[in-house]
Design an enzyme around this catalytic site. Structure first.
Site, mmCIF file in Angstrom:
data_model
loop_
_atom_site.group_PDB
_atom_site.id
_atom_site.type_symbol
_atom_site.label_atom_id
_atom_site.label_comp_id
_atom_site.label_asym_id
_atom_site.label_seq_id
_atom_site.Cartn_x
_atom_site.Cartn_y
_atom_site.Cartn_z
ATOM 1 N N SER A 1 1.104 -1.799 5.294
ATOM 2 C CA SER A 1 -0.050 -1.097 5.578
ATOM 3 C C SER A 1 -0.859 -0.273 6.626
ATOM 4 O O SER A 1 -0.310 0.859 7.387
ATOM 5 C CB SER A 1 -1.371 -2.355 4.763
ATOM 6 O OG SER A 1 -2.362 -1.564 4.476
ATOM 7 N N ASP B 1 -4.980 5.417 4.109
ATOM 8 C CA ASP B 1 -4.187 4.737 5.056
ATOM 9 C C ASP B 1 -2.840 5.456 4.862
ATOM 10 O O ASP B 1 -2.576 6.041 3.811
ATOM 11 C CB ASP B 1 -4.547 3.122 5.582
ATOM 12 C CG ASP B 1 -4.169 2.839 3.690
ATOM 13 O OD1 ASP B 1 -4.018 2.872 2.726
ATOM 14 O OD2 ASP B 1 -4.212 1.544 4.242
ATOM 15 N N ASP C 1 -0.341 3.722 3.547
ATOM 16 C CA ASP C 1 0.660 3.184 2.314
ATOM 17 C C ASP C 1 -0.637 4.174 1.419
ATOM 18 O O ASP C 1 -0.026 3.754 0.257
ATOM 19 C CB ASP C 1 1.056 1.698 1.920
ATOM 20 C CG ASP C 1 -0.615 1.028 2.017
ATOM 21 O OD1 ASP C 1 -1.812 0.871 3.333
ATOM 22 O OD2 ASP C 1 -0.251 -0.155 1.152
ATOM 23 N N ASP D 1 -3.099 2.751 0.127
ATOM 24 C CA ASP D 1 -4.253 2.438 -0.674
ATOM 25 C C ASP D 1 -5.130 2.390 -0.538
ATOM 26 O O ASP D 1 -6.281 1.394 -1.291
ATOM 27 C CB ASP D 1 -3.662 0.891 -1.178
ATOM 28 C CG ASP D 1 -3.581 -0.519 -0.068
ATOM 29 O OD1 ASP D 1 -3.593 0.389 0.707
ATOM 30 O OD2 ASP D 1 -2.722 -1.425 -0.207
#
Length: 553
Positions: free
Chosen positions: A147, A294, A296, A298
């Site tokens: 992340s 961010d 990734d 999500d």
């Protein structure tokens, strides 16, 4: 003791399939670096509800191919014990160092265990993986991502067949299966046999994103977008093009994946300095709002302009705006959030006559709420299409907030105007966070112990009317390591982070407002109270506030 350490390191070295970490460990052994070897072999990375996350490197306390192969084998054994003898496991990955290797190893282990495995075609947003699990009827999913952690980290996130992340007791059961693996030589890993998916799954996800917007809604808001060196750009641009929004202006320096994240200290839109390049691009192009994902993708961050100055909206502010937008559009179903998020969502749901639920921190809990229509968490996570993605999704959230900004733009209004309206309707709900990043995790344990043994009776002059130790659970929440204080007009939650070496304190004050004219006074009062609560809480926990504080105006 040293002989035992060296023996364990040599055993690990003999099994390690990765030439990079083998070389690294061989050099440590050759140098006799007992300090570094001890750090890497002092235990094992713990598999929990966040899966695995840690620094890349050799040894059981680091993220590496050996650790990932063991984790995959443990997951495979768990799935087979629970009746999924030949089910499909779908695997996604981001663009961090080693992510593609970890994804391929996972596919090999699943195939070797007799399960079917399918890998997404390239690094893609985590919500695409969460979507694919349900879309393909998989029994589980794995996302290789850390992340918004620092560049040196990677991670391993596990979902079950309902498309949501694991919760207890599945985490402990999988951890037990991992621990039972004696040797990597016992884990079959064929070179072929799994499927690499084409773009059909991504196209199905993108087709689903259309459904989050109202038919014939305005699509005029102009945006600046940063992918924060992650994997969001291509998917977000495709979603915006399908929706008919103006093409976002890209922050070119951060647009393409780069696992070293060269322009930011931490690749998290919430971190100081992370949005500076986006602000510079906005000053140059004068958009209606800034959108950031961010790495990734999500999470979704939003920034707006007031008086020629760009500022980030808090996650709680975006959470309330999206809720208000969905209510206006006639949404039905339950609104949910975690206990560390603003209580304003409950007020909005109550006024709209909608069910409302509070959960423990994390989308693994929010996604499980019965009848969920909308869920959010203050850490920039929003679930606006739970039937499609049972997790936070920074792409669909970006679409929905841009639709709202477009509708307001047609009325010559802004997101800030709507926030002011919500404050007048429900009281000004102002939130802040005190986050203490540590190198020594015992600092966090000591702070929690101090608060438990010597609980404060007031903060900022406000009496604490209720103090809850959440390790005991409540009538509505399972046990978790945290403390919650209810004050007269305020709320504080203190908990160790589940994914980073941080102690996090979530603060909220509620200031009643009669009219729009009261807003400046209310904002000043809220700022003063939050500052004082932060100071008093730091003192009560025996912490220094100078370590790190996420204060934003």
């Amino acid at each position: 003791m040293h002989d035992d350490l060296i023996a364990r390191a040599r055993t690990w070295l003999a099994e390690d399939p990765d030439p990079d970490t083998r070389d690294e460990l061989a050099k440590l052994l050759e140098a006799g670096d007992v300090t570094e070897l001890t750090a890497r072999f002092s235990g094992t990375l713990q598999f929990g509800t966040a899966g695995l996350r840690g620094e890349i490197g050799a040894g059981p306390m680091r993220m590496n191919r050996t650790v990932v192969i063991r984790a995959a084998a443990g997951l495979a054994a768990y799935l087979k014990k629970h009746g999924s003898t030949d089910g499909l496991v779908v695997i996604g990955y981001d663009a961090r160092h080693k992510s593609a290797d970890f994804a391929r190893d996972t596919a090999a282990v699943m195939t070797g265990a007799g399960l079917k495995a399918a890998v997404l075609p390239r690094p893609l947003p985590t919500p695409v993986l969460a979507f694919a699990i349900r879309h393909l009827g998989a029994v589980a999913g794995v996302e290789v991502t850390a992340s918004h952690n620092p560049p040196r980290d990677n991670g391993y996130k596990v979902y079950l067949g309902d498309g949501s992340q694991i919760v207890p007791p599945a985490d402990a059961d999988i951890a037990a299966e991992i621990a039972a693996i004696a040797s990597l030589n016992d884990v079959p890993r064929p070179d072929t046999g799994w499927q690499t998916l084409d773009d059909a799954v991504l196209n199905a996800y993108l087709a689903r994103t259309d459904a989050v917007l109202a038919e014939n809604s305005p699509r005029t808001a102009r945006t600046v977008y940063t992918a924060m060196h992650g994997v969001g750009k291509d998917t977000l641009l495709a979603a915006f093009e399908r929706a008919g929004f103006p093409a976002p202006e890209l922050v070119a320096e951060q647009a393409d994946p780069d696992p070293d994240f060269p322009t930011v200290a931490f690749p998290n839109p919430e971190e100081p300095g992370a949005m500076d390049l986006a602000f510079a691009k906005a000053r140059e192009t004068n958009p209606d709002l800034i959108i950031a994902n961010d790495p990734d993708a999500d999470r979704c961050a939003v920034a707006v302009k007031r008086d020629d100055t760009w500022r980030m909206l808090r996650g709680d502010e975006v959470g309330a705006l999206l809720a208000a937008h969905l209510v206006t559009r006639g949404a039905h179903g339950t609104f949910a959030e975690s206990i560390v998020s603003s209580s304003l969502l409950g007020r909005i749901a109550e006024k709209a006559g909608l069910p409302y639920e509070e959960t423990l921190t994390g989308f693994k809990w929010i996604a499980r709420v019965q009848g969920l229509r909308y869920g959010y968490e203050e850490a920039l996570g929003y679930c606006v299409d739970p039937e499609g993605v049972r997790d936070k999704d920074g792409i669909t959230a970006a679409l929905l907030i841009t639709e709202l900004a477009s509708e307001l733009k047609e009325q010559n209004r802004t997101l800030l105007d709507l926030l002011d309206d919500l404050a007048v309707d429900h009281g000004l709900h102002a939130t802040d966070q005190l986050a203490v990043r540590v190198k020594d995790l015992s600092v966090i344990a000591r702070a929690m112990e101090q608060l438990r043994e010597h609980p404060p009776t007031e903060l900022a002059g406000l009496a604490i009317t209720k103090a809850e130790d959440l390790t005991r659970g409540t009538d509505r929440l399972p046990p978790t390591d945290g403390l919650r204080y209810t004050l007269d007009g305020a709320r504080v939650v203190v908990r160790p982070s589940g994914t980073e070496p941080k102690l996090k304190c979530y603060l909220e004050v509620v200031v009643p407002i009669a009219t729009h004219a009261d807003l400046p006074t209310a904002h000043a009062r809220a700022t003063d109270l939050l500052t004082a609560i932060k100071r008093d809480l730091s003192a009560a926990a025996g912490m220094s506030t100078t370590r790190e504080s996420n204060t934003r105006d």
